[in-house]
Structures are given as structure tokens and as C-alpha cells.
Motif scaffolding. Structure first.
Motif, PDB file in Angstrom:
ATOM      1  N   ALA A  32     -11.683  12.805   9.726  1.00  0.00           N
ATOM      2  CA  ALA A  32     -12.130  11.779  10.668  1.00  0.00           C
ATOM      3  C   ALA A  32     -12.681  10.573   9.923  1.00  0.00           C
ATOM      4  CB  ALA A  32     -13.194  12.357  11.600  1.00  0.00           C
ATOM      5  N   MET A  33     -13.463  10.817   8.887  1.00  0.00           N
ATOM      6  CA  MET A  33     -14.026   9.722   8.097  1.00  0.00           C
ATOM      7  C   MET A  33     -12.926   8.857   7.494  1.00  0.00           C
ATOM      8  SD  MET A  33     -16.678   8.236   6.514  1.00  0.00           S
ATOM      9  CE  MET A  33     -18.077   9.291   6.146  1.00  0.00           C
ATOM     10  N   GLU A  34     -11.920   9.487   6.924  1.00  0.00           N
ATOM     11  CA  GLU A  34     -10.820   8.737   6.308  1.00  0.00           C
ATOM     12  C   GLU A  34     -10.090   7.883   7.338  1.00  0.00           C
ATOM     13  OE1 GLU A  34      -8.282  11.470   4.300  1.00  0.00           O
ATOM     14  OE2 GLU A  34      -9.817  12.092   2.838  1.00  0.00           O
ATOM     15  N   LEU A  35      -9.834   8.457   8.496  1.00  0.00           N
ATOM     16  CA  LEU A  35      -9.116   7.716   9.532  1.00  0.00           C
ATOM     17  C   LEU A  35      -9.979   6.609  10.121  1.00  0.00           C
ATOM     18  CD1 LEU A  35      -7.328  10.744  11.202  1.00  0.00           C
ATOM     19  CD2 LEU A  35      -6.183   8.748  10.205  1.00  0.00           C
ATOM     20  N   PHE A  36     -11.264   6.873  10.319  1.00  0.00           N
ATOM     21  CA  PHE A  36     -12.161   5.840  10.835  1.00  0.00           C
ATOM     22  C   PHE A  36     -12.242   4.680   9.857  1.00  0.00           C
ATOM     23  CE2 PHE A  36     -15.029   8.628  13.792  1.00  0.00           C
ATOM     24  CZ  PHE A  36     -13.913   8.891  14.572  1.00  0.00           C
ATOM     25  N   THR A  37     -12.265   4.992   8.558  1.00  0.00           N
ATOM     26  CA  THR A  37     -12.334   3.951   7.538  1.00  0.00           C
ATOM     27  C   THR A  37     -11.063   3.115   7.536  1.00  0.00           C
ATOM     28  OG1 THR A  37     -13.775   5.322   6.142  1.00  0.00           O
ATOM     29  CG2 THR A  37     -12.599   3.505   5.064  1.00  0.00           C
ATOM     30  N   GLU A  38      -9.941   3.785   7.735  1.00  0.00           N
ATOM     31  CA  GLU A  38      -8.643   3.094   7.703  1.00  0.00           C
ATOM     32  C   GLU A  38      -8.329   2.351   9.001  1.00  0.00           C
ATOM     33  OE1 GLU A  38      -3.874   4.260   7.507  1.00  0.00           O
ATOM     34  OE2 GLU A  38      -5.403   5.772   7.033  1.00  0.00           O
ATOM     35  N   LYS A  39      -8.619   2.985  10.155  1.00  0.00           N
ATOM     36  CA  LYS A  39      -8.163   2.446  11.432  1.00  0.00           C
ATOM     37  C   LYS A  39      -9.285   2.152  12.422  1.00  0.00           C
ATOM     38  CE  LYS A  39      -4.583   4.723  13.045  1.00  0.00           C
ATOM     39  NZ  LYS A  39      -3.716   5.838  13.492  1.00  0.00           N
ATOM     40  N   GLY A  40     -10.503   2.589  12.097  1.00  0.00           N
ATOM     41  CA  GLY A  40     -11.599   2.438  13.040  1.00  0.00           C
ATOM     42  C   GLY A  40     -11.567   3.535  14.089  1.00  0.00           C
ATOM     43  N   PRO A  41     -12.709   3.824  14.723  1.00  0.00           N
ATOM     44  CA  PRO A  41     -12.731   4.873  15.751  1.00  0.00           C
ATOM     45  C   PRO A  41     -11.776   4.590  16.911  1.00  0.00           C
ATOM     46  CG  PRO A  41     -14.967   4.319  15.067  1.00  0.00           C
ATOM     47  CD  PRO A  41     -14.059   3.302  14.446  1.00  0.00           C
ATOM     48  N   ASP A  42     -11.699   3.336  17.347  1.00  0.00           N
ATOM     49  CA  ASP A  42     -10.837   3.002  18.481  1.00  0.00           C
ATOM     50  C   ASP A  42      -9.371   3.259  18.173  1.00  0.00           C
ATOM     51  OD1 ASP A  42     -12.918   2.307  20.095  1.00  0.00           O
ATOM     52  OD2 ASP A  42     -12.754   0.151  19.745  1.00  0.00           O
ATOM     53  N   GLY A  43      -8.988   3.061  16.923  1.00  0.00           N
ATOM     54  CA  GLY A  43      -7.585   3.221  16.543  1.00  0.00           C
ATOM     55  C   GLY A  43      -7.219   4.623  16.120  1.00  0.00           C
ATOM     56  N   THR A  44      -8.151   5.545  16.237  1.00  0.00           N
ATOM     57  CA  THR A  44      -7.940   6.928  15.800  1.00  0.00           C
ATOM     58  C   THR A  44      -7.965   7.875  16.997  1.00  0.00           C
ATOM     59  OG1 THR A  44      -9.017   6.475  13.673  1.00  0.00           O
ATOM     60  CG2 THR A  44      -8.844   8.778  14.331  1.00  0.00           C
ATOM     61  N   THR A  45      -7.096   8.869  16.983  1.00  0.00           N
ATOM     62  CA  THR A  45      -7.089   9.872  18.048  1.00  0.00           C
ATOM     63  C   THR A  45      -7.530  11.229  17.494  1.00  0.00           C
ATOM     64  OG1 THR A  45      -4.799  10.562  17.643  1.00  0.00           O
ATOM     65  CG2 THR A  45      -5.150   8.688  19.139  1.00  0.00           C
ATOM     66  N   ALA A  46      -7.956  12.091  18.393  1.00  0.00           N
ATOM     67  CA  ALA A  46      -8.325  13.450  17.986  1.00  0.00           C
ATOM     68  C   ALA A  46      -7.131  14.181  17.398  1.00  0.00           C
ATOM     69  CB  ALA A  46      -8.884  14.218  19.189  1.00  0.00           C
ATOM     70  N   GLU A  47      -5.950  13.905  17.944  1.00  0.00           N
ATOM     71  CA  GLU A  47      -4.735  14.537  17.421  1.00  0.00           C
ATOM     72  C   GLU A  47      -4.511  14.166  15.961  1.00  0.00           C
ATOM     73  OE1 GLU A  47      -4.217  14.270  21.857  1.00  0.00           O
ATOM     74  OE2 GLU A  47      -4.990  12.972  20.268  1.00  0.00           O
ATOM     75  N   GLU A  48      -4.730  12.898  15.630  1.00  0.00           N
ATOM     76  CA  GLU A  48      -4.547  12.455  14.245  1.00  0.00           C
ATOM     77  C   GLU A  48      -5.569  13.100  13.311  1.00  0.00           C
ATOM     78  OE1 GLU A  48      -2.778   7.937  14.630  1.00  0.00           O
ATOM     79  OE2 GLU A  48      -4.903   8.274  15.120  1.00  0.00           O
ATOM     80  N   ILE A  49      -6.789  13.244  13.795  1.00  0.00           N
ATOM     81  CA  ILE A  49      -7.820  13.881  12.977  1.00  0.00           C
ATOM     82  C   ILE A  49      -7.456  15.340  12.721  1.00  0.00           C
ATOM     83  CG2 ILE A  49     -10.231  14.581  12.883  1.00  0.00           C
ATOM     84  CD1 ILE A  49     -10.889  12.121  14.601  1.00  0.00           C
ATOM     85  N   ALA A  50      -7.038  16.038  13.768  1.00  0.00           N
ATOM     86  CA  ALA A  50      -6.653  17.443  13.614  1.00  0.00           C
ATOM     87  C   ALA A  50      -5.492  17.578  12.631  1.00  0.00           C
ATOM     88  CB  ALA A  50      -6.279  18.035  14.970  1.00  0.00           C
ATOM     89  N   ARG A  51      -4.512  16.697  12.763  1.00  0.00           N
ATOM     90  CA  ARG A  51      -3.368  16.733  11.862  1.00  0.00           C
ATOM     91  C   ARG A  51      -3.806  16.470  10.426  1.00  0.00           C
ATOM     92  NH1 ARG A  51      -0.626  12.386  13.513  1.00  0.00           N
ATOM     93  NH2 ARG A  51      -0.259  13.463  15.496  1.00  0.00           N
ATOM     94  N   GLY A  52      -4.703  15.503  10.247  1.00  0.00           N
ATOM     95  CA  GLY A  52      -5.182  15.184   8.905  1.00  0.00           C
ATOM     96  C   GLY A  52      -5.956  16.319   8.269  1.00  0.00           C
ATOM     97  N   ALA A  53      -6.634  17.114   9.110  1.00  0.00           N
ATOM     98  CA  ALA A  53      -7.410  18.245   8.594  1.00  0.00           C
ATOM     99  C   ALA A  53      -6.570  19.509   8.463  1.00  0.00           C
ATOM    100  CB  ALA A  53      -8.597  18.516   9.522  1.00  0.00           C
ATOM    101  N   GLY A  54      -5.337  19.449   8.969  1.00  0.00           N
ATOM    102  CA  GLY A  54      -4.462  20.618   8.890  1.00  0.00           C
ATOM    103  C   GLY A  54      -4.834  21.719   9.857  1.00  0.00           C
ATOM    104  N   VAL A  55      -5.365  21.332  11.029  1.00  0.00           N
ATOM    105  CA  VAL A  55      -5.732  22.327  12.039  1.00  0.00           C
ATOM    106  C   VAL A  55      -5.085  21.962  13.367  1.00  0.00           C
ATOM    107  CG1 VAL A  55      -7.951  22.783  10.918  1.00  0.00           C
ATOM    108  CG2 VAL A  55      -7.832  21.098  12.776  1.00  0.00           C
ATOM    109  N   ALA A  56      -5.038  22.938  14.264  1.00  0.00           N
ATOM    110  CA  ALA A  56      -4.496  22.696  15.595  1.00  0.00           C
ATOM    111  C   ALA A  56      -5.495  21.879  16.409  1.00  0.00           C
ATOM    112  CB  ALA A  56      -4.215  24.012  16.301  1.00  0.00           C
ATOM    113  N   LEU A  57      -4.996  21.156  17.404  1.00  0.00           N
ATOM    114  CA  LEU A  57      -5.877  20.345  18.249  1.00  0.00           C
ATOM    115  C   LEU A  57      -6.891  21.232  18.974  1.00  0.00           C
ATOM    116  CD1 LEU A  57      -6.551  17.539  19.329  1.00  0.00           C
ATOM    117  CD2 LEU A  57      -4.880  17.923  21.156  1.00  0.00           C
ATOM    118  N   ARG A  58      -6.499  22.415  19.372  1.00  0.00           N
ATOM    119  CA  ARG A  58      -7.439  23.321  20.051  1.00  0.00           C
ATOM    120  C   ARG A  58      -8.571  23.740  19.099  1.00  0.00           C
ATOM    121  NH1 ARG A  58      -2.849  26.377  19.185  1.00  0.00           N
ATOM    122  NH2 ARG A  58      -3.102  28.245  17.891  1.00  0.00           N
TER     123      ARG A  58
END
Length: 210
Positions: A32-58
Motif C-alpha cells: 500500500a505504501m509503495e502504491l500510495f507513493t506512486e499513485k496516491g491513495p485516490d489512484g490506488t485500489t484495494a485490488e492493486e494493493i492485494a495484488r502487490g502484496a501477493g494475496v487474495a482480495l479476501r
């Protein structure tokens, strides 16, 4: 009835399940930190964070309510380090001296990873100015840190400490650190020297706690 505890159930020794849970939460927080730094919170989705962490959205939603909540573990890590240092203070050390020394050490990055983490905090605090949900996470982290600081201060001051003074000290010390980081985040000051988080925190503690 008193029962002997196994090492895995000791508060100071988290179980394997607890360690795995904490590791997963930290992986998600870093993504989440990496994506927020790159795209900002508004430009980031939970799906992208989960994918970046290598975990399922659930899995993401098992640990966090929303995308802003995901960075909570990183925002809380500095306070945990401060309390750890404070708890290890030499007995008999004046309280203000102990608070300041622990704060300065915890806010002075000793390696590249700590330096990066502090800059990440600045990025999040800047984003929080325009993001109420992220700001709420920051305030919650500080409230929890204040509550966790109470027993540490009580141990340092001894059994005769005034409960009111203990609570006021915990509140003032926590706010001194919070304000120092917030003020630093509005500047381009480095992580050391005048204007750094450690210098601002030391000044704040002297004013508030002293």
C-alpha cells in the motif's frame, strides 16, 4: 486457578500464527505504501494493493477495512520502537530525559531501510492532509500509541505515581511526537539535523512534558 503457560502463549513470545498474521499485514502495508507513493491513495485500489502484496482480495479485507487502513502497521511501527526503547531505559533515569532519548533514537534512521520508512511516513502524512480516511488512520494509531505508552510510563515513574500525571504525560509525549512528524512532513527538511523529526520531537517534549 493458576496454569503454567507454554512459551507460545506468552505475551512476549507470539505464536507462529500470530507471527504469520503480522508478516502478512506488513506485506500488505508495504504494498500500500509503495502504491500510495506512486499513485496516491485516490489512484490506488484495494485490488492493486492485494495484488502487490501477493494475496487474495479476501485476505486483504480479512485484515483491513479499507485501503487507507492498510498502512496502519507502518505508521504504528515508529511508536512501537519508541516504547520499546523507553521500556529498556536504565532505572532511575529522569522521565523527561528518558522520553527524549528514546524519541531521538527512534526518529534517527540508522540505515537505508529506516531512512526510506521515515520518508514514507512523510509521504503518507502529506496525503492525509487531503484524505480524511487516511487522516483518521493516523489519529487512531496515535490514540492507540498513547494507550500503550501508559504502562511504560507507570513502570518508569514507580508505584507512587499520580494516575492523572501519568495520563497527561502519555498524552503530551504522544502529541509531541505526532506534531513533530506532521510539521516535518510539511517541509523538505532532511531526516537529521535542525528541522528533522528527532530535533522537532525533542523540542516538543521539552515544552509539553517539561
Amino acid at each position: 486457578m493458576n496454569e503454567s503457560r507454554t512459551p507460545s502463549s506468552s505475551p512476549s513470545q507470539p505464536s507462529l500464527t500470530e507471527r504469520r498474521k503480522a508478516a502478512t499485514q506488513l506485506d500488505i502495508a508495504r504494498a500500500a505504501m509503495e502504491l500510495f507513493t506512486e499513485k496516491g491513495p485516490d489512484g490506488t485500489t484495494a485490488e492493486e494493493i492485494a495484488r502487490g502484496a501477493g494475496v487474495a482480495l479476501r485476505t486483504f479485507y480479512r485484515y483491513f477495512r479499507n485501503k487507507q487502513d492498510a498502512v496502519g502497521p507502518l505508521l504504528a511501527s515508529g511508536g512501537a520502537r519508541w516504547r520499546e526503547l523507553l521500556a529498556a531505559t536504565e532505572p532511575g533515569t529522569p522521565l523527561l530525559q528518558a522520553l527524549e532519548a528514546a524519541a531521538v533514537t527512534s526518529l534517527s534512521p540508522q540505515d537505508a531501510a529506516a531512512e526510506e520508512a521515515l520518508h514514507g511516513t512523510r509521504t503518507l502524512l502529506r496525503a492525509a492532509q487531503e484524505d480524511p480516511a487516511l487522516r483518521a488512520v493516523w489519529y487512531r494509531v496515535n490514540q492507540e500509541s498513547e494507550e500503550q505508552l501508559l504502562p511504560v510510563i507507570a513502570d518508569l515513574t514507580g508505584p507512587g505515581a499520580d494516575p492523572l500525571e501519568t495520563r497527561l504525560t502519555a498524552a503530551a509525549a504522544t502529541d509531541a511526537i505526532r506534531v513533530a512528524l506532521e510539521l516535518w512532513s510539511t517541509t523538505d527538511s532532511p531526516t537529521s539535523g535542525p528541522g528533522s523529526p528527532s530535533a522537532l520531537a525533542a523540542r516538543g517534549l521539552r515544552h509539553l512534558v517539561g
